[in-house]
Structures are given as structure tokens and as C-alpha cells.
Design an enzyme around this catalytic site. Structure first.
Site, short mmCIF file in Angstrom:
data_model
loop_
_atom_site.label_atom_id
_atom_site.label_comp_id
_atom_site.label_asym_id
_atom_site.label_seq_id
_atom_site.Cartn_x
_atom_site.Cartn_y
_atom_site.Cartn_z
N ASP A 94 -14.98 90.46 74.10
CA ASP A 94 -14.96 89.83 72.78
C ASP A 94 -13.52 89.57 72.38
O ASP A 94 -12.58 90.00 73.04
CB ASP A 94 -15.72 90.67 71.76
CG ASP A 94 -15.09 92.03 71.53
OD1 ASP A 94 -13.96 92.26 72.01
OD2 ASP A 94 -15.73 92.87 70.88
N ASP A 148 -12.30 84.69 65.89
CA ASP A 148 -13.01 84.23 64.69
C ASP A 148 -12.91 85.27 63.59
O ASP A 148 -12.50 86.40 63.82
CB ASP A 148 -14.49 83.97 65.02
CG ASP A 148 -15.24 85.26 65.36
OD1 ASP A 148 -14.63 86.14 66.01
OD2 ASP A 148 -16.41 85.40 64.97
N ASP A 271 -25.59 92.30 73.21
CA ASP A 271 -24.80 93.51 73.44
C ASP A 271 -24.88 94.39 72.22
O ASP A 271 -25.11 93.90 71.11
CB ASP A 271 -23.33 93.18 73.72
CG ASP A 271 -22.56 92.98 72.42
OD1 ASP A 271 -21.84 93.91 72.00
OD2 ASP A 271 -22.69 91.91 71.78
N CYS A 309 -41.26 106.88 82.29
CA CYS A 309 -39.93 106.40 82.67
C CYS A 309 -39.52 107.02 84.01
O CYS A 309 -39.71 108.21 84.25
CB CYS A 309 -38.91 106.77 81.60
SG CYS A 309 -37.21 106.26 81.97
N CYS A 311 -36.27 106.85 85.20
CA CYS A 311 -34.82 106.97 85.27
C CYS A 311 -34.45 108.35 85.82
O CYS A 311 -35.27 109.26 85.90
CB CYS A 311 -34.18 106.75 83.90
SG CYS A 311 -34.29 108.16 82.76
N CYS A 314 -35.26 111.30 83.36
CA CYS A 314 -36.67 111.65 83.19
C CYS A 314 -37.28 112.22 84.46
O CYS A 314 -38.22 113.02 84.40
CB CYS A 314 -37.45 110.42 82.74
SG CYS A 314 -37.09 109.94 81.03
N HIS A 340 -30.49 107.56 80.18
CA HIS A 340 -31.87 107.20 79.83
C HIS A 340 -31.93 106.00 78.89
O HIS A 340 -32.72 105.07 79.11
CB HIS A 340 -32.59 108.38 79.17
CG HIS A 340 -33.91 107.98 78.57
ND1 HIS A 340 -35.04 107.81 79.32
CD2 HIS A 340 -34.24 107.66 77.29
CE1 HIS A 340 -36.03 107.41 78.54
NE2 HIS A 340 -35.56 107.32 77.30
#
Length: 382
Positions: A94, A148, A271, A309, A311, A314, A340
Site C-alpha cells: 500500500d 491518497d 486484505d 477444519c 489445518c 486443528c 488457523h
């Protein structure tokens, strides 16, 4: 040759959402996509290898913070941000504009740029559209943002009008500087549409920026405290004004409901620090809604955060163990909850992309909201 290109793959017949790919100098990422935020050249607690394991395809870093620490000159000397942080995949930076206006209580906006104070030591600093380009050139990101002003919410119409007109002039100066430097061949630059809650100003900002032919377009100034119905109304108004053949990026949005609603309204990229920030406070996202794992009720809960889940967290750890780590300030706890939450959002976006392929995104939204505990018509939490 453009630094990046957008490839449209499919439009969902049910919702109008779009599926695509963005090709960059450091690889291709699929859209719609969520980008984990690595403010200081690191997604907090996560290694690059772990980011890949949870499904990250592109990450975001911050111009303002890296300019101050360690300095964009040091990162340039290291070979650019990709080498500095050992991430050989797309990076978006950014412009630093949001931080200038959100972190500094002492600032003076002039046509040339913004004079302000360092948020840590109070030293005097100056940032202009050209300087924001130079810093991002040093960083070597694949996608850069125009400098900006992000007006607060709420703000008076006349103030926002003056702000977007200045932002448009700054965008033109930054784009000219970017092209003259020759960096446009390998670094894309996005324009940022502002306009607060005013449709006429969003139209003015979008049309003026589209005329400059940026590589892509961001929608800024949303998710800054306004009600979600205003954000969604601004998206419905603004997105159709942007070129179909270029990526569209909604800045600072990361709650599951807003991601899905944004995709339905034509957004490709998102994001937010939300998943990692709340993870460090012991709050996790699961398929059945939020779980604040540091609560007493989980002290003897020997089940995973989310049974559905897969992941790393988990598959290997229980709520009781995670609660213990968080309550005792163990770094591993912050890492496991961050892993997670990022996996959850990136998996969500993978499922969104699949729903678009199958022309069933509105059905997916209804199913997800019901299981997550959100009101489809009026979601009040993430």
C-alpha cells in the site's frame, strides 16, 4: 508488456461474481483472493513456508512502516522485499497514505504532499506521491498503490470532494513519476477510488482514475467505521464503473461476511489484519462462528477448534491446550491461532471460487451464513 494482467475465467450465473487469475512477475494468483497482511515484511508469527501451507498466494506489506523501519534503502540493497523476507511470490504494497492519516495526530496537508510526525519518535517527515512511488520502487513489490488521502467516516460532502480531487491530482503525479522511472514495466500501479459515502463523488473519482489507465483499481475509504449497508451500497455503485478487464481490490476488509458480499459485488482482491490480530487475542473463526478460546469454558475442552477444519492447528491441538498457551502468553499459542484463522479465510475464498465455478455462490452464501450464525439479511458480527 503490462507488469500484470487480469485473466477472466468465468462469471457466476447466479450471483454475477467473477472468477479470474492475475499474472504477475512473481507468479499467478487466483481471484477472488484474500491477502494476508505482512505489515513489517512479515505476517506476524508466520514463516513464509507456513504461509504457503495455509494457502497464501499473495501477501501485502506496508510502505509507511518499511520506509521508517528498516528503511527502503536497506531493503533495496538486500535485493528487494521478496529476497529480504524470503517470499518468492506476489507482493502488494500500500502507499502509506492510510497510515499517515490514521497514525499521526500532527499533520499538515499541502498540494505537494503531507508533513507529519513519526508515530514512534515524533520526528518530522514528509510524504508525497512521488516519494511514495520511490519507496515502493525500492521495495520491488509486484503491485503498488497510489498515494491518497483516506477521509474519515463520517465526513462532510465538501471536505470529501476536496479530498478526492486532491487524491486524483496526486494519483496523476504518482503515475507520471512511475512511468518516467521505467518501473512500470515490472511493477503495476493501482489507482484508489475514494468518495466516502457519496455516490456522486465515487463516480467522479472512479471516472477520473479510469481515464488515467492504471493497471488495476482499489476501492478505498470503506471499512473505516461506516455501517456495512453503506459499504455494500458504495460497492454496488462503484464496481460497475471500473474496467472489467482489470483487477478490483477492496482495501481493509477481512470478515467472512464482508468477503462473500464483496465478491458478489464484483471484487477480486481483499486484505485485512483482522484474522491475525484477533488470533493474538485468542479469538478464532470456525465453521460454526467465533470461538474465543481463552474463555474458561474451554479449560477442559479436548476437542479441536473446528472439527471440520484440516489445518495444522486443528489436526494436532485442542481448545484446552490453545487456551493454556494463550493464558500463559506462550508464543506458540499466537502462532497456532494465527495459522488457523488464516487457513480458515483462505479456505473460505477457495470455496467461494468453487461456488462461482458451479454457479451457486448465493446458495453458498446462505449455507455459510446459517452455519456461521450470521443473519443473511443483516449480519452484525463476523
Amino acid at each position: 508488456m503490462a507488469a500484470i494482467t487480469y485473466e477472466h475465467i468465468k462469471t457466476c450465473k447466479q450471483s454475477g461474481a467473477r472468477l479470474g487469475k492475475v499474472h504477475t512477475p512473481h507468479g499467478t494468483f487466483e481471484t477472488p483472493i484474500f491477502m494476508p497482511v505482512g505489515t513489517l515484511a512479515t505476517v506476524k508469527t508466520m514463516s513464509p513456508e507456513e504461509l504457503l501451507q495455509v494457502g497464501s498466494q499473495i501477501i501485502l506489506s506496508n510502505t509507511y512502516h518499511l520506509w521508517l523501519r528498516p528503511g527502503s534503502d536497506i531493503i533495496k540493497e538486500a535485493g528487494g522485499l521478496h529476497k529480504f523476507m524470503n517470499w518468492d511470490h506476489p507482493i502488494l504494497t500500500d502507499s502509506g497514505g492510510f497510515q499517515v492519516f490514521s497514525l499521526s495526530d500532527m499533520r499538515k496537508i499541502e498540494e505537494e504532499g503531507v508533513h507529519f510526525r513519526h508515530h514512534l519518535n515524533g520526528s518530522k517527515l514528509f510524504l508525497s506521491p512521488e516519494k511514495a512511488m520511490d519507496i515502493q520502487h525500492d521495495l520491488g513489490s509486484d503491485i503498488m498503490m497510489s498515494f491518497d488521502e483516506c477521509p474519515p467516516f463520517p465526513a462532510e460532502y465538501d471536505y470529501v470532494k476536496q479530498s478526492i480531487e486532491r487524491t486524483t491530482r496526486w494519483a496523476h503525479r504518482g503515475l507520471e513519476h512511475h512511468i518516467k522511472s521505467g518501473h512500470d514495466k515490472h511493477q503495476a500501479l493501482f489507482g484508489i477510488v475514494q468518495g466516502g459515502e457519496y455516490e456522486a463523488l465515487r463516480t467522479q473519482s472512479a471516472k477520473e482514475l479510469v481515464a488515467m489507465d492504471f493497471s488495476g483499481y482499489s476501492i478505498g475509504g470503506l471499512s473505516v467505521g461506516e455501517p456495512k449497508d453503506i459499504m455494500y451500497r458504495m460497492l454496488e455503485h462503484t464496481t460497475p464503473l471500473l474496467p472489467f478487464h482489470k483487477p478490483r481490490y477492496l482495501m481493509g476488509v477481512g470478515s467472512p461476511d464482508a468477503l462473500i458480499e464483496g465478491v458478489i459485488r464484483g471484487i477480486d482482491m481483499f486484505d485485512c489484519v483482522l484474522p491475525t490480530r484477533i488470533a493474538r487475542n485468542g479469538t478464532t473463526m470456525t465453521s460454526n462462528g467465533r470461538v474465543v478460546v481463552k474463555k474458561e469454558q474451554y479449560a477442559r475442552d479436548f476437542t479441536p477448534l473446528d472439527e471440520s477444519c484440516d489445518c495444522y492447528t486443528c489436526k494436532n491441538y485442542t481448545k484446552a491446550y490453545l487456551r493454556h498457551l494463550i493464558k500463559t502468553d506462550e508464543i506458540l499459542g499466537l502462532r497456532l491461532t494465527s495459522i488457523h484463522n488464516l487457513y480458515f479465510l483462505l479456505k473460505l475464498m477457495e470455496n467461494v471460487r468453487q461456488a462461482i465455478r458451479e454457479d451457486r455462490l448465493l446458495d453458498f452464501k446462505e449455507e455459510f451464513f446459517e452455519q456461521y450464525g450470521l443473519n443473511v439479511e443483516n449480519p452484525k458480527n463476523f
